[in-house]
Design a protein around this motif. Structure first.
Motif, PDB file in Angstrom:
ATOM      1  N   ARG A 162       0.831  -1.204   0.000  1.00  0.00           N
ATOM      2  CA  ARG A 162       0.000   0.000   0.000  1.00  0.00           C
ATOM      3  C   ARG A 162       0.867   1.257   0.000  1.00  0.00           C
ATOM      4  NH1 ARG A 162      -5.569  -1.451   3.027  1.00  0.00           N
ATOM      5  NH2 ARG A 162      -5.968   0.747   2.556  1.00  0.00           N
ATOM      6  N   LEU A 163       1.927   1.237   0.805  1.00  0.00           N
ATOM      7  CA  LEU A 163       2.818   2.397   0.836  1.00  0.00           C
ATOM      8  C   LEU A 163       3.515   2.586  -0.504  1.00  0.00           C
ATOM      9  CD1 LEU A 163       4.195   4.671   2.378  1.00  0.00           C
ATOM     10  CD2 LEU A 163       5.834   2.995   3.265  1.00  0.00           C
ATOM     11  N   LYS A 164       3.903   1.492  -1.135  1.00  0.00           N
ATOM     12  CA  LYS A 164       4.580   1.577  -2.433  1.00  0.00           C
ATOM     13  C   LYS A 164       3.679   2.214  -3.491  1.00  0.00           C
ATOM     14  CE  LYS A 164       7.194  -1.269  -5.717  1.00  0.00           C
ATOM     15  NZ  LYS A 164       7.644  -2.645  -6.048  1.00  0.00           N
ATOM     16  N   ALA A 165       2.373   1.993  -3.363  1.00  0.00           N
ATOM     17  CA  ALA A 165       1.427   2.547  -4.337  1.00  0.00           C
ATOM     18  C   ALA A 165       1.241   4.056  -4.174  1.00  0.00           C
ATOM     19  CB  ALA A 165       0.075   1.838  -4.216  1.00  0.00           C
ATOM     20  N   VAL A 166       1.681   4.607  -3.035  1.00  0.00           N
ATOM     21  CA  VAL A 166       1.597   6.051  -2.806  1.00  0.00           C
ATOM     22  C   VAL A 166       2.858   6.680  -3.390  1.00  0.00           C
ATOM     23  CG1 VAL A 166       1.505   7.880  -1.079  1.00  0.00           C
ATOM     24  CG2 VAL A 166       0.220   5.758  -0.708  1.00  0.00           C
ATOM     25  N   THR A 167       2.706   7.450  -4.432  1.00  0.00           N
ATOM     26  CA  THR A 167       3.878   7.969  -5.145  1.00  0.00           C
ATOM     27  C   THR A 167       4.391   9.285  -4.574  1.00  0.00           C
ATOM     28  OG1 THR A 167       2.413   9.042  -6.748  1.00  0.00           O
ATOM     29  CG2 THR A 167       3.220   6.832  -7.295  1.00  0.00           C
ATOM     30  N   ALA A 168       3.579  10.010  -3.807  1.00  0.00           N
ATOM     31  CA  ALA A 168       4.027  11.287  -3.245  1.00  0.00           C
ATOM     32  C   ALA A 168       5.182  11.042  -2.274  1.00  0.00           C
ATOM     33  CB  ALA A 168       2.873  11.980  -2.531  1.00  0.00           C
ATOM     34  N   PRO A 169       6.193  11.918  -2.249  1.00  0.00           N
ATOM     35  CA  PRO A 169       7.335  11.708  -1.358  1.00  0.00           C
ATOM     36  C   PRO A 169       6.932  11.816   0.109  1.00  0.00           C
ATOM     37  CG  PRO A 169       7.467  13.888  -2.383  1.00  0.00           C
ATOM     38  CD  PRO A 169       6.342  13.154  -3.063  1.00  0.00           C
ATOM     39  N   ASN A 170       7.385  10.858   0.901  1.00  0.00           N
ATOM     40  CA  ASN A 170       7.112  10.857   2.337  1.00  0.00           C
ATOM     41  C   ASN A 170       8.276  10.133   3.016  1.00  0.00           C
ATOM     42  OD1 ASN A 170       6.001  10.758   4.949  1.00  0.00           O
ATOM     43  ND2 ASN A 170       3.926  10.544   4.142  1.00  0.00           N
ATOM     44  N   PRO A 171       9.429  10.794   3.053  1.00  0.00           N
ATOM     45  CA  PRO A 171      10.655  10.087   3.474  1.00  0.00           C
ATOM     46  C   PRO A 171      10.604   9.550   4.901  1.00  0.00           C
ATOM     47  CG  PRO A 171      11.040  12.456   3.233  1.00  0.00           C
ATOM     48  CD  PRO A 171       9.718  12.173   2.619  1.00  0.00           C
ATOM     49  N   PHE A 172      10.016  10.296   5.838  1.00  0.00           N
ATOM     50  CA  PHE A 172      10.012   9.806   7.219  1.00  0.00           C
ATOM     51  C   PHE A 172       9.122   8.570   7.358  1.00  0.00           C
ATOM     52  CE2 PHE A 172       8.551   9.989  11.731  1.00  0.00           C
ATOM     53  CZ  PHE A 172       9.786   9.719  12.308  1.00  0.00           C
ATOM     54  N   LEU A 173       7.969   8.586   6.729  1.00  0.00           N
ATOM     55  CA  LEU A 173       7.087   7.417   6.782  1.00  0.00           C
ATOM     56  C   LEU A 173       7.775   6.205   6.160  1.00  0.00           C
ATOM     57  CD1 LEU A 173       4.429   5.990   7.329  1.00  0.00           C
ATOM     58  CD2 LEU A 173       3.497   7.030   5.239  1.00  0.00           C
ATOM     59  N   ARG A 174       8.407   6.393   5.004  1.00  0.00           N
ATOM     60  CA  ARG A 174       9.098   5.263   4.365  1.00  0.00           C
ATOM     61  C   ARG A 174      10.266   4.770   5.232  1.00  0.00           C
ATOM     62  NH1 ARG A 174       6.787   5.027  -0.665  1.00  0.00           N
ATOM     63  NH2 ARG A 174       5.989   7.024  -1.442  1.00  0.00           N
ATOM     64  N   ALA A 175      10.950   5.695   5.880  1.00  0.00           N
ATOM     65  CA  ALA A 175      12.072   5.296   6.732  1.00  0.00           C
ATOM     66  C   ALA A 175      11.572   4.521   7.953  1.00  0.00           C
ATOM     67  CB  ALA A 175      12.852   6.537   7.168  1.00  0.00           C
ATOM     68  N   CYS A 176      10.447   4.949   8.521  1.00  0.00           N
ATOM     69  CA  CYS A 176       9.867   4.209   9.651  1.00  0.00           C
ATOM     70  C   CYS A 176       9.451   2.810   9.214  1.00  0.00           C
ATOM     71  CB  CYS A 176       8.656   4.960  10.209  1.00  0.00           C
ATOM     72  SG  CYS A 176       9.065   6.432  11.173  1.00  0.00           S
ATOM     73  N   PHE A 177       8.888   2.707   8.025  1.00  0.00           N
ATOM     74  CA  PHE A 177       8.477   1.385   7.542  1.00  0.00           C
ATOM     75  C   PHE A 177       9.697   0.487   7.337  1.00  0.00           C
ATOM     76  CE2 PHE A 177       7.170  -1.841   4.548  1.00  0.00           C
ATOM     77  CZ  PHE A 177       5.964  -2.256   5.111  1.00  0.00           C
ATOM     78  N   LEU A 178      10.768   1.025   6.782  1.00  0.00           N
ATOM     79  CA  LEU A 178      11.987   0.233   6.601  1.00  0.00           C
ATOM     80  C   LEU A 178      12.549  -0.202   7.952  1.00  0.00           C
ATOM     81  CD1 LEU A 178      13.741   2.202   3.710  1.00  0.00           C
ATOM     82  CD2 LEU A 178      12.743  -0.097   3.592  1.00  0.00           C
ATOM     83  N   TRP A 179      12.419   0.651   8.975  1.00  0.00           N
ATOM     84  CA  TRP A 179      12.870   0.263  10.309  1.00  0.00           C
ATOM     85  C   TRP A 179      12.057  -0.934  10.807  1.00  0.00           C
ATOM     86  CZ3 TRP A 179      11.128  -0.671  15.133  1.00  0.00           C
ATOM     87  CH2 TRP A 179      12.075  -0.746  16.152  1.00  0.00           C
ATOM     88  N   LEU A 180      10.743  -0.900  10.583  1.00  0.00           N
ATOM     89  CA  LEU A 180       9.897  -2.020  10.990  1.00  0.00           C
ATOM     90  C   LEU A 180      10.318  -3.307  10.280  1.00  0.00           C
ATOM     91  CD1 LEU A 180       6.403  -0.254  10.952  1.00  0.00           C
ATOM     92  CD2 LEU A 180       7.600  -1.096  12.987  1.00  0.00           C
ATOM     93  N   GLN A 181      10.586  -3.209   8.979  1.00  0.00           N
ATOM     94  CA  GLN A 181      11.004  -4.399   8.234  1.00  0.00           C
ATOM     95  C   GLN A 181      12.331  -4.944   8.751  1.00  0.00           C
ATOM     96  OE1 GLN A 181      10.826  -2.795   4.145  1.00  0.00           O
ATOM     97  NE2 GLN A 181       9.265  -4.358   3.702  1.00  0.00           N
ATOM     98  N   GLY A 182      13.224  -4.065   9.142  1.00  0.00           N
ATOM     99  CA  GLY A 182      14.546  -4.497   9.578  1.00  0.00           C
ATOM    100  C   GLY A 182      14.617  -4.924  11.029  1.00  0.00           C
ATOM    101  N   ASN A 183      13.550  -4.729  11.787  1.00  0.00           N
ATOM    102  CA  ASN A 183      13.568  -5.035  13.217  1.00  0.00           C
ATOM    103  C   ASN A 183      12.396  -5.917  13.630  1.00  0.00           C
ATOM    104  OD1 ASN A 183      15.807  -3.162  14.598  1.00  0.00           O
ATOM    105  ND2 ASN A 183      14.861  -2.030  12.918  1.00  0.00           N
ATOM    106  N   LEU A 184      11.941  -6.769  12.721  1.00  0.00           N
ATOM    107  CA  LEU A 184      10.813  -7.662  12.995  1.00  0.00           C
ATOM    108  C   LEU A 184      11.159  -8.589  14.161  1.00  0.00           C
ATOM    109  CD1 LEU A 184       8.079  -8.956  12.199  1.00  0.00           C
ATOM    110  CD2 LEU A 184       9.324 -10.307  10.499  1.00  0.00           C
ATOM    111  N   PRO A 185      10.375  -8.559  15.249  1.00  0.00           N
ATOM    112  CA  PRO A 185      10.695  -9.425  16.397  1.00  0.00           C
ATOM    113  C   PRO A 185      10.532 -10.910  16.051  1.00  0.00           C
ATOM    114  CG  PRO A 185       9.164  -7.656  17.018  1.00  0.00           C
ATOM    115  CD  PRO A 185       9.232  -7.667  15.519  1.00  0.00           C
ATOM    116  N   GLU A 186      11.438 -11.704  16.541  1.00  0.00           N
ATOM    117  CA  GLU A 186      11.324 -13.156  16.418  1.00  0.00           C
ATOM    118  C   GLU A 186      10.572 -13.663  17.648  1.00  0.00           C
ATOM    119  OE1 GLU A 186      12.127 -15.241  14.059  1.00  0.00           O
ATOM    120  OE2 GLU A 186      13.039 -13.759  12.712  1.00  0.00           O
TER     121      GLU A 186
END
Length: 455
Positions: A162-186
């Motif tokens: 859903r975020l990828k489909a939003v083309t308007a720039p939103n660097p902080f939101l995208r950075a927060c999402f990447l943080w979530l992907q990189g820190n998924l709890p086991e």
């Protein structure tokens, strides 16, 4: 029928009559309902029902439909939890008819003793939801049952698309999402059915007991700690008297053991979901002229701030202090003030329809927001934004859109992360908060809870 002027609503009323076998006397639009419209339906013989419907069928990226939610309601009912019965799902339109359940969704007006009683009744219900075995529930839309970590990853995939489909720039939101992907709890163990967006405002009560749990739109299989984080998120809107006591009541009722790291993770993920929904609305052309404009402004500003606070909590940074731009009254200020006074004292008392009264309050919030833009000045706001972008980029961009697009690219390339963007996000939140604070009331000073278990 009060809303018969709408062909779609008239069609839904006829469908409701087919389902209930009772002639429909009226169908009245109700405040609230979240992303979906809500109507109270009354029959000629005294029957009452509740209709939820969208003005259009779901778009290509919509995963959380009313049809899917109806399936979850039925499964939750089979587990013995109090939810409204689904009477029918429309064969064509995105609409469901539910039984009417007595109760009040408003939590804030209760006195502290009544709030405490309601929360004490809610906590064991949430624990029962989380201890129900999803493998034994009829949930074909959510199958197959996997591990908690796999289901959280599945949610990340859904919201990432859903975020990828939003083309308007939103660097902080995208950075927060990447943080979530990189820190998924086991997380070991079996998943729970997670309600999502649970807590005050999404249940009905009679002043001391829960009469029904509401809103399973975002429900999915996953980490039950997520629901505790959602209660925390909603706590900024409808605070419970004692969040730590709520957690203790949940644990005493057999809920899962609290985990601070997962709580912080899911607090951020909850806010990121809300931000993505907002970005989707903006990409679709902004708010509807007939929508709840004022609520969009104040809750947008609130959750923009809470996203920043959640990220800071997740990475161990202190809650940031906000700043304010210079503001002064202008020649237009007295007109804004006059409009607000007349809306309150002349127009408001004449309105008997609850839906119209709520919309008048919403429009007053918009007027307050516009007044602050006028007091600060559009040029000053634009200049401040460029200054903040320059501080992060190291050079002054030609425009805010170009500056944010450049940051978007740096985030995507891994050259900047969410922590790097905290100063810019703090400046953005400061401006949004300054514009909306006068319309936010007590929301302007509300924060995410920090339970004792996590410091």
């Amino acid at each position: 029928m009060s809303t018969a002027a709408s062909p779609r609503v008239a069609e839904l009323a006829a469908w409701a009559q087919e389902l209930t076998g009772e002639p429909i006397r009226d169908i009245d639009r109700q405040p609230g309902g979240g992303r979906h419209g809500a109507w109270a339906v009354r029959g000629e013989n005294g029957g009452m029902w509740f209709l939820r419907a969208d003005s259009a069928n779901p778009g290509p990226h919509e995963h959380y439909t009313l049809r899917r939610e109806s399936e979850i309601y039925a499964a939750v009912a089979s587990a013995g939890l109090p939810v409204p019965k689904i009477l029918g799902v429309h064969p064509v339109h995105e609409a469901v008819l539910m039984e009417y359940v007595p109760g009040n969704a408003r939590f804030a007006p209760l006195d502290p003793g009544a709030q405490a009683a309601v929360v004490a009744d809610f906590a064991p219900l949430l624990a029962r939801l989380h201890t129900a075995n999803p493998a034994q529930m009829e949930l074909p839309s959510l199958a197959p049952v996997m591990s908690i970590t796999e289901h959280v990853g599945q949610e990340l995939d859904i919201w990432g698309s859903r975020l990828k489909a939003v083309t308007a720039p939103n660097p902080f939101l995208r950075a927060c999402f990447l943080w979530l992907q990189g820190n998924l709890p086991e997380v070991d163990g079996s998943p729970s059915l997670v309600q999502g967006d649970t807590g005050p405002g999404n249940f009905l009560h009679d002043g001391s007991r829960i009469t029904a749990l509401l809103d399973f739109e975002l429900a999915h299989l996953g980490d039950p700690i997520e629901d505790l984080a959602w209660v925390g998120t909603r706590n900024a809107q409808d605070p419970v008297p004692d969040f730590d006591l709520f957690l203790a009541q949940y644990a005493k009722a057999g809920g899962v053991a609290f985990d601070g790291g997962r709580f912080r993770y899911h607090s951020l993920f909850a806010e990121v979901r809300i931000a993505i929904l907002g970005a989707e609305r903006a990409a679709a052309g902004g708010p509807s002229p007939m929508g709840d404009l004022g609520s969009g402004l104040i809750y947008g500003a609130l959750h923009q701030r809470l996203t920043l606070e959640a990220l800071c909590a997740a990475v161990g940074e202190p809650r940031p202090d906000l700043s304010a731009l210079p503001a002064r009254d202008t020649a237009q200020t007295e007109y804004f003030d006059g409009i607000l006074q007349q809306m309150k004292d002349l127009i408001g008392p004449t309105i008997a329809d609850p839906f119209a009264a709520q919309r008048l309050k919403s429009l007053a919030r918009v007027v307050k927001h516009l007044r602050e833009i006028d007091r600060i000045g559009s040029e000053s706001l634009a200049e401040a934004e460029l200054n903040d972008l320059e501080a992060v980029l190291g050079h002054r961009p030609p425009s805010s859109v170009e500056g944010r697009s450049e940051l978007d690219a740096l985030v995507g390339a891994g050259e900047m992360d969410a922590v790097d963007l905290i100063p810019l996000a703090t400046a953005d939140v400061s401006r949004a908060h300054q514009l909306a604070a006068g319309a936010m009331g007590s929301l302007a000073t509300r924060h995410l809870p920090r339970p004792r278990e996590i410091g």
